[in-house]
Enzyme design. Structure first.
Site, PDB file in Angstrom:
ATOM      1  N   SER A 172       6.970  -0.754  -7.354  1.00  0.00           N
ATOM      2  CA  SER A 172       7.520  -1.046  -6.033  1.00  0.00           C
ATOM      3  C   SER A 172       7.352  -2.523  -5.738  1.00  0.00           C
ATOM      4  CB  SER A 172       6.783  -0.227  -4.972  1.00  0.00           C
ATOM      5  OG  SER A 172       7.110  -0.675  -3.667  1.00  0.00           O
ATOM      6  N   ARG A 177      11.767  16.389  -9.041  1.00  0.00           N
ATOM      7  CA  ARG A 177      12.323  16.198  -7.700  1.00  0.00           C
ATOM      8  C   ARG A 177      12.624  14.722  -7.472  1.00  0.00           C
ATOM      9  NH1 ARG A 177       7.550  16.458  -3.144  1.00  0.00           N
ATOM     10  NH2 ARG A 177       6.153  14.907  -4.077  1.00  0.00           N
ATOM     11  N   GLY A 226       6.801  13.481 -13.262  1.00  0.00           N
ATOM     12  CA  GLY A 226       7.291  13.669 -11.896  1.00  0.00           C
ATOM     13  C   GLY A 226       8.782  13.897 -11.888  1.00  0.00           C
ATOM     14  N   ASN A 236       7.223   8.099 -13.897  1.00  0.00           N
ATOM     15  CA  ASN A 236       7.741   8.196 -12.538  1.00  0.00           C
ATOM     16  C   ASN A 236       6.765   8.857 -11.574  1.00  0.00           C
ATOM     17  OD1 ASN A 236       9.965   8.443 -10.395  1.00  0.00           O
ATOM     18  ND2 ASN A 236       9.475  10.595 -10.802  1.00  0.00           N
ATOM     19  N   LYS A 244       0.147  -0.117  -7.387  1.00  0.00           N
ATOM     20  CA  LYS A 244       1.360  -0.611  -8.023  1.00  0.00           C
ATOM     21  C   LYS A 244       1.156  -2.019  -8.587  1.00  0.00           C
ATOM     22  CE  LYS A 244       3.887   3.030  -7.449  1.00  0.00           C
ATOM     23  NZ  LYS A 244       4.291   3.861  -8.610  1.00  0.00           N
ATOM     24  N   TYR A 284      -1.692   2.321  -2.021  1.00  0.00           N
ATOM     25  CA  TYR A 284      -0.444   2.387  -2.771  1.00  0.00           C
ATOM     26  C   TYR A 284      -0.094   1.016  -3.339  1.00  0.00           C
ATOM     27  CZ  TYR A 284       4.536   3.134  -3.702  1.00  0.00           C
ATOM     28  OH  TYR A 284       5.775   3.200  -4.302  1.00  0.00           O
TER      29      TYR A 284
END
Length: 234
Positions: free
Chosen positions: A140, A14, A11, A86, A160, A156
């Site tokens: 996160s 960006r 990733g 990432n 994580k 999500y």
């Protein structure tokens, strides 16, 4: 010694990924900037400058991972010394537990957990043989069980939390090999995922992942979760 090291950033084309790639290149590493679309990786490499090499890599595809790691070896003439996992997605809508959108859950886990696992499986054995490696999994605080206080973004968050468990397991498995494995929370950062109103810029978000990716020889920091270079509770 960094000029002899190769980093792979998934990733990497960006947001936080391209900033991590840029900072690693600044520190003298050769950086494989990986993205699903080769054109995006090439464009990112043009902005990063010397030391950055584009790589097509879709972490949700086992075939793509295998082909990309083989190509990485051809491009660099060696293995991957530093892996920054990432690549990630946040696909949740307004749904909260106990309700579940199974498609969203599976797609999220396939990138955020299984994708990181796939890439680690492909490159970590080479690190062990070399007696050196750094693995950084971007996570996160939303995945911290100690800090979890709501059901927002459930797929999500679960992905994580699972990635954090994988980090701990891999770190324990590789103890004493010279391969250090840690998780980094970049914080709420302005990016495609974080949005334009996030309080942190990509430079700040990339700081902790880059720090962990470049831990010096002799450092034994492994199996930890960090934000702002400080430990977070799992």
């Amino acid at each position: 010694m960094n000029e002899n090291r190769t980093a792979l950033v998934t990733g990497g084309a960006r947001g936080i990924g391209v900033e991590i790639s840029r900072q690693l290149a600044e520190r003298g590493l050769r950086v494989l900037v990986a993205a699903r679309q080769l054109e995006a990786a090439e464009e990112a490499c043009r902005t990063i400058g010397p030391g950055a090499l584009p790589l097509a890599l879709d972490v949700s595809s086992a075939k793509s991972v295998t082909e990309a790691v083989r190509e990485a070896g051809e491009l660099t003439g060696g293995g991957v010394d530093v892996l920054v996992n990432n690549a990630g997605v946040s696909l949740d809508g307004e749904l909260r537990p106990p309700y579940v959108d199974e498609e969203v859950l599976r797609a999220t886990l396939d990138v955020n957990l299984v994708g990181a696992w796939r890439v680690a499986e492909a490159v970590v054995p080479g690190m062990v043989r070399a007696g050196y490696g750094r693995v950084v999994n971007l996570t996160s605080s939303y995945g911290s069980l100690a800090l979890m206080d709501s059901g927002r973004h459930p797929a999500y968050r679960v992905s994580k939390t699972a990635l954090n468990a994988f980090t701990r397991m891999l770190a324990g498995e590789l103890s004493g090999t010279g391969v250090l494995v840690n998780a980094a929370d970049p914080g709420w950062t302005r990016s495609g995922m974080g949005g334009p109103s996030a309080p942190r810029g990509p430079e700040e978000g990339a700081d902790t992942p880059v720090w962990l990716a470049t831990l010096p020889d002799g450092d034994d920091t492994t199996g930890g979760l960090f934000a702002g270079r400080e430990p977070l509770p799992w």
